[in-house]
Design a protein around this motif. Structure first.
Motif, PDB file in Angstrom:
ATOM      1  N   LYS A  43      -9.997  -1.546   0.051  1.00  0.00           N
ATOM      2  CA  LYS A  43      -9.047  -0.493  -0.315  1.00  0.00           C
ATOM      3  C   LYS A  43      -8.320   0.031   0.927  1.00  0.00           C
ATOM      4  O   LYS A  43      -7.094   0.206   0.919  1.00  0.00           O
ATOM      5  N   LEU A  44      -9.057   0.272   2.006  1.00  0.00           N
ATOM      6  CA  LEU A  44      -8.437   0.753   3.237  1.00  0.00           C
ATOM      7  C   LEU A  44      -7.494  -0.301   3.811  1.00  0.00           C
ATOM      8  O   LEU A  44      -6.375   0.006   4.214  1.00  0.00           O
ATOM      9  N   ARG A  45      -7.933  -1.566   3.828  1.00  0.00           N
ATOM     10  CA  ARG A  45      -7.077  -2.647   4.327  1.00  0.00           C
ATOM     11  C   ARG A  45      -5.769  -2.711   3.537  1.00  0.00           C
ATOM     12  O   ARG A  45      -4.683  -2.798   4.111  1.00  0.00           O
ATOM     13  N   GLU A  46      -5.863  -2.632   2.225  1.00  0.00           N
ATOM     14  CA  GLU A  46      -4.669  -2.676   1.376  1.00  0.00           C
ATOM     15  C   GLU A  46      -3.743  -1.492   1.645  1.00  0.00           C
ATOM     16  O   GLU A  46      -2.522  -1.640   1.685  1.00  0.00           O
ATOM     17  N   GLY A  93       2.636  -1.112   6.223  1.00  0.00           N
ATOM     18  CA  GLY A  93       3.270  -1.962   7.220  1.00  0.00           C
ATOM     19  C   GLY A  93       2.412  -2.372   8.403  1.00  0.00           C
ATOM     20  O   GLY A  93       2.912  -2.977   9.349  1.00  0.00           O
ATOM     21  N   TYR A  94       1.130  -2.072   8.368  1.00  0.00           N
ATOM     22  CA  TYR A  94       0.239  -2.442   9.466  1.00  0.00           C
ATOM     23  C   TYR A  94      -0.361  -3.817   9.223  1.00  0.00           C
ATOM     24  O   TYR A  94      -0.608  -4.204   8.084  1.00  0.00           O
ATOM     25  N   LYS A  95      -0.611  -4.553  10.315  1.00  0.00           N
ATOM     26  CA  LYS A  95      -1.280  -5.858  10.239  1.00  0.00           C
ATOM     27  C   LYS A  95      -2.787  -5.576  10.220  1.00  0.00           C
ATOM     28  O   LYS A  95      -3.438  -5.524  11.252  1.00  0.00           O
ATOM     29  N   ALA A  96      -3.313  -5.374   9.029  1.00  0.00           N
ATOM     30  CA  ALA A  96      -4.728  -5.051   8.878  1.00  0.00           C
ATOM     31  C   ALA A  96      -5.457  -6.236   8.249  1.00  0.00           C
ATOM     32  O   ALA A  96      -4.886  -6.965   7.440  1.00  0.00           O
ATOM     33  N   TYR A  97      -6.707  -6.392   8.648  1.00  0.00           N
ATOM     34  CA  TYR A  97      -7.527  -7.450   8.075  1.00  0.00           C
ATOM     35  C   TYR A  97      -8.986  -7.020   8.108  1.00  0.00           C
ATOM     36  O   TYR A  97      -9.339  -6.021   8.732  1.00  0.00           O
ATOM     37  N   GLU A  98      -9.810  -7.774   7.386  1.00  0.00           N
ATOM     38  CA  GLU A  98     -11.240  -7.499   7.342  1.00  0.00           C
ATOM     39  C   GLU A  98     -12.003  -8.603   8.046  1.00  0.00           C
ATOM     40  O   GLU A  98     -11.603  -9.761   8.005  1.00  0.00           O
ATOM     41  N   ARG A  99     -13.096  -8.222   8.658  1.00  0.00           N
ATOM     42  CA  ARG A  99     -14.018  -9.190   9.247  1.00  0.00           C
ATOM     43  C   ARG A  99     -15.398  -8.866   8.698  1.00  0.00           C
ATOM     44  O   ARG A  99     -15.918  -7.769   8.906  1.00  0.00           O
ATOM     45  N   LEU A 111      -3.465   0.212   4.458  1.00  0.00           N
ATOM     46  CA  LEU A 111      -2.827  -0.003   5.756  1.00  0.00           C
ATOM     47  C   LEU A 111      -1.722  -1.052   5.661  1.00  0.00           C
ATOM     48  O   LEU A 111      -0.637  -0.873   6.204  1.00  0.00           O
ATOM     49  N   GLN A 112      -1.996  -2.133   4.957  1.00  0.00           N
ATOM     50  CA  GLN A 112      -0.993  -3.184   4.789  1.00  0.00           C
ATOM     51  C   GLN A 112       0.229  -2.664   4.041  1.00  0.00           C
ATOM     52  O   GLN A 112       1.364  -2.985   4.391  1.00  0.00           O
ATOM     53  N   ALA A 113       0.003  -1.847   3.023  1.00  0.00           N
ATOM     54  CA  ALA A 113       1.114  -1.273   2.253  1.00  0.00           C
ATOM     55  C   ALA A 113       1.988  -0.379   3.127  1.00  0.00           C
ATOM     56  O   ALA A 113       3.175  -0.193   2.838  1.00  0.00           O
TER      57      ALA A 113
END
Length: 105
Positions: free
Chosen positions: A41-44, A50-56, A46-48
């Motif tokens: 949810k947080l990644r989505e 405009g940030y380049k977010a990803y999960e590891r 951030l992406q919405a």
């Protein structure tokens, strides 16, 4: 007149190569979650924005965890600026870390 493709990059934005000959980078880790849905949810979010977010995903003490990271950027100072922007925009007090490419071990 220099062509855009051959224009010299400022020193700050030139990549540095690590021992393996790969470009170094920096990320901001904004959270690690035991509830993988919260991480997604947080990644989505951030992406919405405009940030380049990803999960590891990692396993620690037998538990599946997911870290949310933003980046990478080329320099530590860019990562510090990114960390401040994330704090201002989302109240996320991130941790600046060196970017690690997955699967090269």
């Amino acid at each position: 007149r220099q062509d855009e493709e051959t224009a010299v990059q400022p020193e700050e934005s030139r990549p540095t190569l690590n021992a393996a000959g790969l470009p170094e980078g920096w990320v901001v880790q904004v959270g690690t979650f035991g509830d993988l849905a919260n991480a997604s949810k947080l990644r989505e979010e951030l992406q919405a924005s405009g940030y380049k977010a990803y999960e590891r995903r990692v396993q620690r003490e037998g538990r599946d965890l997911s870290s949310v990271l933003v980046g990478p950027v080329l320099s530590r100072s860019e990562a510090d600026t990114l960390k401040e922007r994330l704090l201002d925009a989302f109240a996320l007090n991130g941790l600046v870390k060196q970017y690690e490419i997955e699967g090269l071990d």
